[in-house]
Design a protein around this motif. Structure first.
Motif, PDB file in Angstrom:
ATOM      1  N   TYR A 272      32.144  36.977  46.390  1.00 30.28           N
ATOM      2  CA  TYR A 272      30.733  36.645  46.644  1.00 30.28           C
ATOM      3  C   TYR A 272      30.474  36.316  48.104  1.00 30.28           C
ATOM      4  CZ  TYR A 272      30.158  36.762  41.648  1.00 30.28           C
ATOM      5  OH  TYR A 272      30.108  37.202  40.355  1.00 30.28           O
TER       6      TYR A 272
ATOM      7  N   HIS B  51      27.532  31.875  44.618  1.00 26.68           N
ATOM      8  CA  HIS B  51      28.682  31.877  43.711  1.00 26.68           C
ATOM      9  C   HIS B  51      28.614  30.697  42.745  1.00 26.68           C
ATOM     10  CE1 HIS B  51      32.957  30.561  42.928  1.00 26.68           C
ATOM     11  NE2 HIS B  51      32.990  31.786  42.443  1.00 26.68           N
TER      12      HIS B  51
ATOM     13  N   ILE C  16      35.242  33.205  44.430  1.00 20.90           N
ATOM     14  CA  ILE C  16      34.375  33.083  45.615  1.00 20.90           C
ATOM     15  C   ILE C  16      34.560  34.287  46.556  1.00 20.90           C
ATOM     16  CG2 ILE C  16      36.045  31.489  46.713  1.00 20.90           C
ATOM     17  CD1 ILE C  16      32.294  31.340  47.370  1.00 20.90           C
TER      18      ILE C  16
END
Ligand code: AMP
Length: 417
Positions: free
Chosen positions: A225, A174, A222
């Protein structure tokens, strides 16, 4: 007059009962969840926080009270409790004796932040940590403990804001994408965030600057990911909270200000205090014990801010009312000596007992008894002393009768229970 240090505050006697109530109640709740108390120092080597919290975090960079002591050692007042607790865990090899370790502590923390309402430079936290287990049940249970502390305090309008910040692998993935995104918008980021971008771009989500906030509205999250194990772990944490009826909402931009968090991150919001008022927060820190020189042990913890909890409570709440069991009123010099002794006898027998040496008339002593919210008044005059008697007055019913002096505490015992 010498005044308080800026950002520090006194807890005056009218407020202290709220603090006692909160810490006592939290302690009882934490014990029910299997936590044991650890009391670690308020000062540690500066290096501990640099390594534990992260040298480039705002807390360590800008907010610590750090100084060289007279021996030249670099020390800091603790800005948070986790690093010190884990230092103790590693130093005393506690994990070899017990795993998971469930520990709590309560005490003051120090951060040189800009003071404002609910933001102090010395503030008080309740901290809990579970070290040695990475099961998502532990995450849900730990969040439930934080929630339960609040429930037991009578707080309403509670909400857990929840996110997963992934493990190192998800973060690395990420990070590249986020870094590229931030590079495209670098002109709109504040100076701090331009620096943060290179060190830990995730923390740009935490920035309060207008420009950064508007950039971050479009930033890659985030939570999109997470790798398979982290996603499954997070799903299980959410399911666990649902099983325990702990209310939560996902906050995919919440990353929290410290470098050590992995996977679950959360904040406890007390909406009665206003939407932005977090009373606590925490998260998982799976690499931290190892980082501090210990074994590869996962961990999760949280901190609740007592100063903020107090803000949600009312001093006038009858639970915090001041009250004594007995007020002893004396009329006459002879009676004063006997009253002086009786007060001590009653205190030794377990009654909270007051008297006032300066108040001479019965009227002024009764006024004092009222002010102290005494439940009973024992009155002694010289006649009563001669007959070895006292007059007992029930302040609620206003009934009074004469009783033998030596029976006073027996009778009070019955009346007070
Ligand atoms: P943190 O360690 O920053 O996650 O903070 C956890 C909780 O501690 C917050 O939700 C607040 O309740 C409390 N807290 C943190 N910083 C302060 C401060 N400067 N003044 C008062 N309370 C604070």
């Amino acid at each position: 007059m010498i005044t308080l240090v800026k950002g520090f505050h006194d807890i005056l006697p009218d407020q202290a009962p709220l603090w006692e109530f909160i810490t006592h109640s939290a302690r009882e709740t934490l014990k029910r969840f299997g936590f044991r108390e650890i009391i670690s120092p308020v000062m540690e080597k500066t290096e501990l926080f640099q390594r534990g919290i992260g040298g480039q975090t705002d807390i360590v960079e800008k907010e610590m009270y750090s100084f060289a002591d007279r021996g030249g050692e670099n020390l800091s007042l603790r800005p948070e409790a986790t690093a010190g607790i884990l230092r103790a865990v590693v130093e005393h090899s506690l994990l070899q004796r017990e795993s998971p370790l469930k520990l709590f502590t309560m005490g003051p923390m120090f951060r040189r932040e800009r003071p404002s309402k609910g933001r102090f430079r010395q503030f008080y936290q309740i901290n809990a940590e579970v070290v040695g287990e990475d099961s998502p049940y532990v995450d849900a249970e730990t969040i439930a403990a934080a929630h339960q502390i609040m429930v037991a305090l009578g707080a309403r309008g509670l909400m857990i804001e929840l996110n997963s910040v992934g493990c190192r692998a998800c973060r690395a993935n990420h990070r590249e994408i986020l870094h590229a995104f931030l590079s495209d918008h670098i002109g709109r980021l504040c100076e701090d965030c331009v620096r943060r971008m290179a060190i830990n771009p995730l923390r740009v989500f935490d920035c309060k600057a207008e420009g950064c906030r508007s950039v971050m509205k479009g930033a890659p999250l985030i939570s999109d990911y997470l790798d398979e194990p982290c996603r499954l772990h997070f799903d299980k944490v959410k399911a666990g909270l649902e099983l325990l009826d702990v209310p939560y909402r996902l906050e995919p931009t919440m990353v929290r200000g410290l470098d050590y968090y992995t996977r679950t991150a959360f904040e406890v919001i007390h909406e009665d205090l206003g939407r932005s008022k977090a009373v606590g927060g925490g998260g998982r820190y799976d690499g931290l014990v190892h980082e501090l020189g210990g074994p590869e042990a996962p961990g999760i913890g949280f901190a609740l801010g007592v100063d903020r909890l107090v803000m949600g409570m009312d001093e006038a709440d009858p639970r915090f009312a001041r009250g004594v069991d007995v007020f002893v009123a004396a009329l006459g010099e002879h009676a004063r000596d006997a009253a002086f002794q009786l007060v001590h006898t009653l205190r030794s027998a377990g009654f909270s007992t007051e008297t006032r040496y300066g108040a001479k008339t019965l009227k002024s002593q009764m006024k004092q008894a009222d002010k102290l919210k005494a439940r009973f008044v024992l009155m002694l005059g010289d006649d009563e002393i001669a007959a070895n008697q006292v007059t007992l007055r029930n302040m609620a019913t206003r009934e009074q009768h004469t009783i033998p002096m030596e029976k006073a505490h027996e009778i009070l015992q019955g009346d007070l229970t």
